[in-house]
Design a protein around this motif. Sequence first.
Motif, PDB file in Angstrom:
ATOM      1  N   VAL A  93      -9.254  -6.313  60.312  1.00 26.54           N
ATOM      2  CA  VAL A  93     -10.653  -6.465  60.675  1.00 26.54           C
ATOM      3  C   VAL A  93     -11.449  -6.679  59.402  1.00 26.54           C
ATOM      4  CG1 VAL A  93     -12.626  -5.345  61.779  1.00 26.54           C
ATOM      5  CG2 VAL A  93     -10.322  -4.955  62.652  1.00 26.54           C
ATOM      6  N   GLN A  94     -12.375  -7.618  59.424  1.00 24.76           N
ATOM      7  CA  GLN A  94     -13.177  -7.896  58.245  1.00 24.76           C
ATOM      8  C   GLN A  94     -14.310  -6.883  58.146  1.00 24.76           C
ATOM      9  OE1 GLN A  94     -14.736 -11.823  58.107  1.00 24.76           O
ATOM     10  NE2 GLN A  94     -15.436 -11.629  56.009  1.00 24.76           N
ATOM     11  N   PHE A  95     -14.380  -6.196  57.006  1.00 26.50           N
ATOM     12  CA  PHE A  95     -15.426  -5.215  56.761  1.00 26.50           C
ATOM     13  C   PHE A  95     -16.525  -5.841  55.921  1.00 26.50           C
ATOM     14  CE2 PHE A  95     -11.808  -2.413  57.566  1.00 26.50           C
ATOM     15  CZ  PHE A  95     -12.382  -1.525  58.444  1.00 26.50           C
ATOM     16  N   ASN A  96     -17.682  -5.273  56.026  1.00 28.67           N
ATOM     17  CA  ASN A  96     -18.803  -5.726  55.222  1.00 28.67           C
ATOM     18  C   ASN A  96     -18.550  -5.338  53.761  1.00 28.67           C
ATOM     19  OD1 ASN A  96     -21.246  -6.488  54.201  1.00 28.67           O
ATOM     20  ND2 ASN A  96     -22.459  -5.447  55.774  1.00 28.67           N
ATOM     21  N   VAL A  97     -18.846  -6.233  52.845  1.00 24.89           N
ATOM     22  CA  VAL A  97     -18.610  -6.007  51.424  1.00 24.89           C
ATOM     23  C   VAL A  97     -19.475  -4.861  50.907  1.00 24.89           C
ATOM     24  CG1 VAL A  97     -18.722  -7.085  49.149  1.00 24.89           C
ATOM     25  CG2 VAL A  97     -17.968  -8.402  51.102  1.00 24.89           C
ATOM     26  N   ARG A  98     -20.586  -4.609  51.569  1.00 23.08           N
ATOM     27  CA  ARG A  98     -21.506  -3.578  51.118  1.00 23.08           C
ATOM     28  C   ARG A  98     -20.824  -2.196  51.085  1.00 23.08           C
ATOM     29  NH1 ARG A  98     -26.920  -4.409  53.709  1.00 23.08           N
ATOM     30  NH2 ARG A  98     -26.897  -6.061  52.193  1.00 23.08           N
ATOM     31  N   TYR A  99     -19.903  -1.928  51.991  1.00 22.61           N
ATOM     32  CA  TYR A  99     -19.186  -0.645  51.974  1.00 22.61           C
ATOM     33  C   TYR A  99     -18.384  -0.501  50.680  1.00 22.61           C
ATOM     34  CZ  TYR A  99     -20.294  -0.403  56.941  1.00 22.61           C
ATOM     35  OH  TYR A  99     -20.933  -0.359  58.136  1.00 22.61           O
ATOM     36  N   TYR A 100     -17.713  -1.567  50.284  1.00 20.53           N
ATOM     37  CA  TYR A 100     -16.922  -1.534  49.065  1.00 20.53           C
ATOM     38  C   TYR A 100     -17.814  -1.375  47.837  1.00 20.53           C
ATOM     39  CZ  TYR A 100     -13.140  -3.117  52.049  1.00 20.53           C
ATOM     40  OH  TYR A 100     -12.220  -3.212  53.032  1.00 20.53           O
ATOM     41  N   MET A 101     -18.930  -2.079  47.816  1.00 17.80           N
ATOM     42  CA  MET A 101     -19.857  -1.973  46.695  1.00 17.80           C
ATOM     43  C   MET A 101     -20.404  -0.549  46.568  1.00 17.80           C
ATOM     44  SD  MET A 101     -19.832  -4.811  45.185  1.00 17.80           S
ATOM     45  CE  MET A 101     -21.213  -4.612  44.100  1.00 17.80           C
ATOM     46  N   PHE A 102     -20.712   0.048  47.699  1.00 11.08           N
ATOM     47  CA  PHE A 102     -21.214   1.416  47.701  1.00 11.08           C
ATOM     48  C   PHE A 102     -20.152   2.371  47.164  1.00 11.08           C
ATOM     49  CE2 PHE A 102     -23.111   5.236  49.446  1.00 11.08           C
ATOM     50  CZ  PHE A 102     -24.466   4.964  49.323  1.00 11.08           C
ATOM     51  N   ALA A 103     -18.917   2.174  47.595  1.00  8.43           N
ATOM     52  CA  ALA A 103     -17.817   3.029  47.134  1.00  8.43           C
ATOM     53  C   ALA A 103     -17.560   2.853  45.641  1.00  8.43           C
ATOM     54  CB  ALA A 103     -16.553   2.724  47.924  1.00  8.43           C
ATOM     55  N   ILE A 104     -17.596   1.620  45.168  1.00  6.72           N
ATOM     56  CA  ILE A 104     -17.362   1.367  43.743  1.00  6.72           C
ATOM     57  C   ILE A 104     -18.473   1.987  42.903  1.00  6.72           C
ATOM     58  CG2 ILE A 104     -17.349  -0.460  42.003  1.00  6.72           C
ATOM     59  CD1 ILE A 104     -15.761  -2.149  43.997  1.00  6.72           C
ATOM     60  N   LEU A 105     -19.715   1.855  43.358  1.00  4.16           N
ATOM     61  CA  LEU A 105     -20.815   2.481  42.620  1.00  4.16           C
ATOM     62  C   LEU A 105     -20.669   3.992  42.590  1.00  4.16           C
ATOM     63  CD1 LEU A 105     -23.894   0.373  43.645  1.00  4.16           C
ATOM     64  CD2 LEU A 105     -22.960   0.657  41.372  1.00  4.16           C
ATOM     65  N   PHE A 106     -20.245   4.574  43.712  1.00  2.00           N
ATOM     66  CA  PHE A 106     -20.036   6.022  43.731  1.00  2.00           C
ATOM     67  C   PHE A 106     -18.972   6.426  42.720  1.00  2.00           C
ATOM     68  CE2 PHE A 106     -17.456   9.582  45.186  1.00  2.00           C
ATOM     69  CZ  PHE A 106     -18.405  10.575  45.129  1.00  2.00           C
ATOM     70  N   VAL A 107     -17.866   5.704  42.700  1.00  2.00           N
ATOM     71  CA  VAL A 107     -16.786   6.044  41.764  1.00  2.00           C
ATOM     72  C   VAL A 107     -17.253   5.888  40.323  1.00  2.00           C
ATOM     73  CG1 VAL A 107     -14.511   5.296  40.937  1.00  2.00           C
ATOM     74  CG2 VAL A 107     -14.916   5.547  43.372  1.00  2.00           C
ATOM     75  N   ILE A 108     -17.984   4.820  40.031  1.00  2.38           N
ATOM     76  CA  ILE A 108     -18.466   4.599  38.660  1.00  2.38           C
ATOM     77  C   ILE A 108     -19.360   5.744  38.215  1.00  2.38           C
ATOM     78  CG2 ILE A 108     -19.997   3.165  37.262  1.00  2.38           C
ATOM     79  CD1 ILE A 108     -18.856   0.750  38.760  1.00  2.38           C
ATOM     80  N   PHE A 109     -20.341   6.114  39.033  1.00  8.32           N
ATOM     81  CA  PHE A 109     -21.265   7.165  38.625  1.00  8.32           C
ATOM     82  C   PHE A 109     -20.583   8.537  38.642  1.00  8.32           C
ATOM     83  CE2 PHE A 109     -24.371   3.871  39.514  1.00  8.32           C
ATOM     84  CZ  PHE A 109     -25.176   4.001  38.400  1.00  8.32           C
ATOM     85  N   ASP A 110     -19.621   8.714  39.512  1.00  7.11           N
ATOM     86  CA  ASP A 110     -18.889   9.975  39.539  1.00  7.11           C
ATOM     87  C   ASP A 110     -18.052  10.131  38.273  1.00  7.11           C
ATOM     88  OD1 ASP A 110     -18.193  12.366  40.890  1.00  7.11           O
ATOM     89  OD2 ASP A 110     -16.235  11.486  41.352  1.00  7.11           O
ATOM     90  N   VAL A 111     -17.382   9.079  37.863  1.00  7.64           N
ATOM     91  CA  VAL A 111     -16.567   9.133  36.643  1.00  7.64           C
ATOM     92  C   VAL A 111     -17.451   9.301  35.416  1.00  7.64           C
ATOM     93  CG1 VAL A 111     -15.047   7.754  35.168  1.00  7.64           C
ATOM     94  CG2 VAL A 111     -14.607   7.901  37.606  1.00  7.64           C
ATOM     95  N   GLU A 112     -18.587   8.637  35.407  1.00 13.20           N
ATOM     96  CA  GLU A 112     -19.470   8.737  34.250  1.00 13.20           C
ATOM     97  C   GLU A 112     -20.027  10.152  34.092  1.00 13.20           C
ATOM     98  OE1 GLU A 112     -19.417   6.388  32.161  1.00 13.20           O
ATOM     99  OE2 GLU A 112     -18.403   5.017  33.497  1.00 13.20           O
ATOM    100  N   THR A 113     -20.243  10.852  35.180  1.00 14.33           N
ATOM    101  CA  THR A 113     -20.721  12.228  35.051  1.00 14.33           C
ATOM    102  C   THR A 113     -19.646  13.139  34.471  1.00 14.33           C
ATOM    103  OG1 THR A 113     -20.144  12.693  37.351  1.00 14.33           O
ATOM    104  CG2 THR A 113     -22.418  12.050  36.904  1.00 14.33           C
ATOM    105  N   VAL A 114     -18.382  12.766  34.626  1.00 16.44           N
ATOM    106  CA  VAL A 114     -17.300  13.547  34.017  1.00 16.44           C
ATOM    107  C   VAL A 114     -17.406  13.480  32.498  1.00 16.44           C
ATOM    108  CG1 VAL A 114     -14.789  13.640  33.726  1.00 16.44           C
ATOM    109  CG2 VAL A 114     -15.758  13.335  35.983  1.00 16.44           C
ATOM    110  N   PHE A 115     -17.905  12.370  31.951  1.00 21.31           N
ATOM    111  CA  PHE A 115     -18.065  12.248  30.509  1.00 21.31           C
ATOM    112  C   PHE A 115     -19.183  13.144  29.980  1.00 21.31           C
ATOM    113  CE2 PHE A 115     -16.165   7.906  31.174  1.00 21.31           C
ATOM    114  CZ  PHE A 115     -14.961   8.240  30.599  1.00 21.31           C
ATOM    115  N   LEU A 116     -20.074  13.576  30.837  1.00 23.11           N
ATOM    116  CA  LEU A 116     -21.156  14.452  30.400  1.00 23.11           C
ATOM    117  C   LEU A 116     -20.679  15.885  30.162  1.00 23.11           C
ATOM    118  CD1 LEU A 116     -24.008  13.283  32.776  1.00 23.11           C
ATOM    119  CD2 LEU A 116     -23.808  12.821  30.349  1.00 23.11           C
ATOM    120  N   TYR A 117     -19.630  16.299  30.856  1.00 20.27           N
ATOM    121  CA  TYR A 117     -19.181  17.692  30.754  1.00 20.27           C
ATOM    122  C   TYR A 117     -18.681  18.064  29.351  1.00 20.27           C
ATOM    123  CZ  TYR A 117     -16.789  22.026  31.634  1.00 20.27           C
ATOM    124  OH  TYR A 117     -16.371  23.323  31.570  1.00 20.27           O
TER     125      TYR A 117
END
Length: 157
Positions: A93-117
């Motif tokens: 089934v074809q999914f909307n690309v926006r879901y993937y973009m949202f997930a990638i942004l979440f992962v990017i910002f989540d990983v970047e906060t690990v660098f703050l610790y």
Amino acid sequence: MSTLQVLLGIMDTVTNLNNLIVYKIQRFGGGCMDNLLNQYMNNYLIVFVFLCLGILLPIVALTAGRFLRPSAPSQAKQTTYESGLEPFHDSRVQFNVRYYMFAILFVIFDVETVFLYPWAVAYEKLGFFALIEMLIFVVMLLIGLIYAWKKKVLKWI
């Protein structure tokens, strides 16, 4: 015996072997340089042992699972499963690309906060220069977030 207990036993054996080698070198005329070189090499020996274990344990577990699992393939087991019903359309089934973009942004910002610790833990030792570097880092993250917001990537459908 669990895997953790086996690993701890191996680590204890390697440590005892390391101590024995260092004792022999100190007792039978090993110089200071020989002792340092031996400790240096034994540290790599421990890393090598754990590297070998990290490679061998999954291989052994997967091989044992392959030989111990029951194998009774049938036509019914190889069909697509949809709640016990016969499949009636393509499973892709074809999914909307926006879901993937949202997930990638979440992962990017989540990983970047690990660098703050680590920075926060060592803040007192790092000084003012590290504060400036971290402010630049956070500003770059904010620029990316504002860009994603302007492009309406964060808008959920």
